[in-house]
Design a protein around this motif. Structure first.
Motif: not given
Length: 909
Positions: A480-484
């Motif tokens: 899952r890609p990071p939020e930032v």
């Protein structure tokens, strides 16, 4: 420092102890082991090496419980194993399971903790000798206990480490060795949170998967604790007037209790044993101290290590002598004298001349042994790549073991060697910078990589990262890609500086994925390094192969001072899945439809873009071999990346392999494509042959066809070859100066297929039916479509419910637009049946004309109106008599787009 590994760059390694089952416990609580029978080998007269390979006991405890505690290993859960060993076994093919080692039943993807236990008889230690335990790799982390006491550990899954066991060993007695191994998937706060890689399209196995050795040295010796390296280093710094200048360094440790006056003597020997260069230096080493001696030697008119053409190796011998001349320690290593460099315009330079690197990315696993590969298996893999004509390998995406480096030196293969910094450098979704633990681990991996492989002639560059420039567009299947997205540049700059400090003679490189590909917030990571590799998949994940060259030219103009290479390009290909036309329909880049012929087409078209761009310092296709991963369900495999040119078991060399062999290798090569597509769908087909012969002849069922020469990209194509019913013998014969070279295959054509053409329109792989259909072929124009919604990457496919047919899978795909079919049918009378399915348009929205050899046979045809709605099959039939001009079916739009779902042309006799 004189061009040697800089000491001021070193950092410490923190060790975290953990309680394990008591070594003093009763016999019932630990395994019963036979006495060790180590195979002893002597590396030099001063060193004793005992490999600890057999008689280990292993216990897979498994994942941590929710509170982070470990379950204690139970006595009845231990099994006997040999080292190298991994408890993981990943990836299997769906087809022909009886021919493969891996099956769904023996796959093991557990991530967590495993314990290894062994008793071994330690040698006697005389006059202050030291004993070390050497682990070539433990993944992900290893912690070691000897005779009940914690000895030390290592947190690099790929590097060698040594531990000084002298204080804890019982010389001449049985000793108990415990090793705790942990390959838990890194996550914030867990046991491997700081151990790279964080993610990636490969699976990090658990185990002691490379050898373990006891090493005994004299008290004064070359440094055994120098980041797993040999403690002695050499580099060719210049070649002038035929002479080579070689910088030298030797680290000496004095473990005695008094000063040691020593002399270090380095000798360079040719293959006849003659000394062609030498150096000596003296020092007094204080008790308990380690000192480094540096210098240089000049080799007069040496024979150079010159890649595949002449991988000549000298022997570099270091001797450590006492004041009275007694030899205390000796290290001998193969050493190639060569000068390597990069030029943004001329590419890679070997000994002053352009030497273009071509090869493949290479993962270390095989189906037979997973990560616990033997030197013989590594040798087999390298020989396969050499046979293809590769002169280079990119060792992806982590440090590989000694065998591949030793063999590359021997064979003349140039290596790109890199650390395990892949895609991610944080492990929490809100982290805006790399945690210090991950930074330290990246540094540790680079320190290990450079120290352990510095002396290898084959190593051309140190890679510090792979695809850390996704930005917010990181694919979901990599986690899952990071939020930032943290800025990778501080970490990359730190690693690049460290690499240059350690080794100023090799460039710092990385592979990027995303610069100038239209993605949002992509960091320009190329600015951190001396040279860059572009991982680009035009024609697979995005775009078309013809866009690759222009894209590379743009990167070159943007960074004129940074040497550019292509470090990855590839496509999936299942050798048991076939198409009659690789452009006949959509490929499933994340699913099952990945025919071998598309893989071949992809490489042919990408190489067309790469072949003449001489500024590229290297070209590495992806990948040498299919390899294990846990993020893919593609082609005919589960948990296997199918982009390899050779299968996971090394048994099948896909057709694309021979494409490169014919253009990269000087070996006479003749190879008929499509040998595994035995049961042919059509009676007329193109025959494609990879050949580097001056002239190539095709023989079909004993009849010679025209000879071809100067074939485009060494791919000779005979068009519209007519097959006979039954068995067809296909022979290609290349005429070489040394004599003819032939390749022969056999195709089958069922009587039912003879002179018949049954086309699954819009499908790149034909669906199954009660009679054999071929994939979409013979078309001109139009685009492929489907009534179904494809799955892949965790999405379930949605299959349309089509009425009025028992061939749902055949008619679910279609070709649409303004298009025609030119079918090379033999003279005669035929019945033509066209099947249509309207996927989504209302009556009146799609109207078209259908013609046969210029005569309209279906005027103003409206599928919806004729069938009575959408997703309802309807067929139309007509007869046609033809001469030798074949059949041309035209589909011309009147309103909207023309469409056809299936075509059947059957002779009427």
């Amino acid at each position: 420092m004189v061009g040697m590994i800089a000491r001021n760059a070193l950092i410490g390694v923190s060790i975290i102890g953990l309680a394990i089952p008591s070594l003093a416990a009763s016999q019932e609580s630990r395994p019963s082991l036979p006495a060790a029978s180590a195979d002893e080998s002597i590396a030099s007269p001063q060193r004793q090496r005992i490999e600890l390979s057999d008689g280990w006991q292993f216990n897979l405890v498994g994942p941590y419980s929710d509170d982070g505690a470990l379950d204690s290993p139970q006595a009845d859960e231990w099994e006997t194993v040999s080292i190298p060993h991994s408890w993981n076994r990943v990836g299997y093919y769906l087809s022909d399971p009886e021919t493969h080692i891996n099956t769904p039943e023996n796959i093991e993807k557990t991530q967590g903790v495993g314990y290894y236990y062994k008793t071994f008889d330690a040698p006697q230690l005389n006059d202050g000798q030291r004993m070390f335990l050497e682990f070539d790799a433990v993944s992900r982390t290893g912690e070691v206990w000897l005779n009940g006491e914690y000895l030390g550990g290592h947190r690099n899954p790929f590097g060698r480490f040594r531990l000084d066991a002298t204080a804890l060993v019982k010389p001449g007695e049985a000793n108990e060795l415990y090793v705790k191994v942990d390959n838990t998937q890194p996550a914030e706060g867990n046991s491997t949170a700081d151990v790279l890689p964080m993610t990636g399209d490969f699976f990090v196995r658990g185990g002691i998967y490379r050898p373990v050795t006891v090493v005994v040295t004299e008290p004064v010796h070359f440094d055994m604790l120098d980041y797993g390296g040999p403690g002695v280093y050499a580099a060719t710094t210049d070649i002038v007037g035929g002479d080579a200048e070689i910088s030298l360094s030797g680290r000496v440790t004095n473990s005695s209790d008094s000063d040691a006056a020593v002399t270090v003597v380095a000798s360079l020997l040719d293959d006849q044993g003659a000394v062609v260069g030498s150096w000596r230096d003296e020092a007094v080493i204080a008790p308990g101290a380690t000192s480094e001696l540096e210098g240089s030697m000049r080799a007069r008119s040496p024979r150079l290590w010159d890649g595949l053409s002449d991988p000549y190796l000298h022997t570099l011998r270091y001797e450590l002598r006492a004041a009275d001349g007694t030899v205390l320690d000796t290290i001998e290593q193969a050493f190639g004298i060569r000068k390597m460099g990069l030029d943004p315009e001329r590419g890679f330079l070997l000994n002053g001349r352009p030497y273009r690197l071509v090869g493949a990315g290479f993962h270390q696993d095989t189906e037979e042994s997973d990560w616990a590969v033997s030197p013989e298996q590594v040798d087999e893999s390298l020989r396969i790549m050499l046979d293809m004509g590769a002169n280079s390998l990119r060792l992806s995406h982590y440090q590989h073991g000694s065998p591949v480096h030793d063999l590359a030196d021997k064979y003349g293969i140039v290596l790109w060697s890199e650390i395990g910094l892949v895609t991610a450098w944080t492990n929490a979704r809100d982290q805006v910078e790399a945690p210090q633990g991950i930074v330290d681990n990246a540094r540790q991996q680079l320190l290990d990589l450079v120290h352990q492989n510095y002396n290898h002639a084959s190593v051309a560059a140190w890679g510090i990262a792979n695809e850390v420039d996704f930005g917010p567009g990181r694919p979901d299947f990599l986690g899952r890609p990071p939020e930032v997205v943290a800025d990778p540049m501080p970490l990359l700059n730190e690693l690049a500086d460290l690499s240059r400090d350690l080794d100023p003679h090799r460039p710092v490189v990385l592979a990027n994925c995303c610069e100038d590909r239209g993605m949002v917030d992509v960091p320009v990571v190329a600015e951190a390094v001396d040279a860059v590799g572009a991982n680009r998949y035009y024609g697979w994940y995005y775009g078309e192969p013809g866009e690759l060259g222009e894209h590379l030219d743009g990167l070159r103009l943007k960074h004129p001072d940074i040497s550019l290479s292509v470090s990855e390009y590839g496509a999936g290909g299942a050798p048991n899945m076939h198409t009659d036309d690789p452009l006949g329909g959509p490929i499933d880049m994340a699913g099952r439809t990945q025919p071998e012929e598309f893989l071949t087409w992809f490489h042919e078209e990408n190489w067309r873009e790469l072949a003449d761009r001489d500024y590229l310092w290297g070209i590495w296709l992806w990948n040498a071999f299919d390899f294990g991963t846990t993020v893919r369900a593609e082609g005919d495999a589960q948990d296997i990346n199918t982009k390899g040119l050779v299968t996971y078991d090394r048994d099948i060399r896909k057709d694309a392999f021979y494409f490169y062999r014919a253009i990269w290798s000087d070996q006479p090569t003749v190879h008929v494509q499509g040998r595994r597509y035995v049961d042919r769908a059509y009676p007329v087909t193109d025959v494609r042959v990879n050949s580097n012969a001056p002239s190539t002849t095709l023989i079909v069922n004993g009849s010679e066809l025209a000879s071809l020469s100067d074939c485009d990209q060494n791919v000779c194509v005979w068009q519209d070859v007519r097959l006979a019913a039954g068995e067809n013998a296909i022979v290609a014969r290349g005429s070489f100066a040394g004599g003819p070279v032939e390749d022969a295959i056999t195709w089958q054509l069922d009587e039912e297929q003879h002179d018949a053409f049954r086309i699954d329109s819009g499908a790149v792989v034909a669906a199954s039916a009660e009679v054999q259909f071929g994939s979409d072929d013979f078309f001109v124009g139009g685009t492929a479509g489907s009534t179904d919604q494809r799955g892949g990457r965790g999405r379930q496919a949605v299959f349309a419910d089509i009425e009025n047919t028992d061939r749902r899978d055949i008619v679910s795909s279609f070709r649409q637009g303004d298009f025609s079919y030119r079918i090379p049918a033999a003279p005669g009378r035929y019945r033509v049946t066209l099947t249509f399915v309207e996927p989504d348009q209302p009556a009146g929205a799609r109207i078209f004309n259908v013609s046969a050899n210029g005569q309209t046979v279906l005027p103003s045809y409206d599928i919806n109106q004729r069938a009575g709605g959408t997703l309802k099959a309807v067929s139309e039939t007509f007869d046609i008599a033809i001469d030798d001009s074949g059949i041309e079916l035209g589909f011309s739009p009147v309103e909207g787009q023309a469409l056809v779902s299936a075509i059947e042309i059957v002779p009427q006799d």
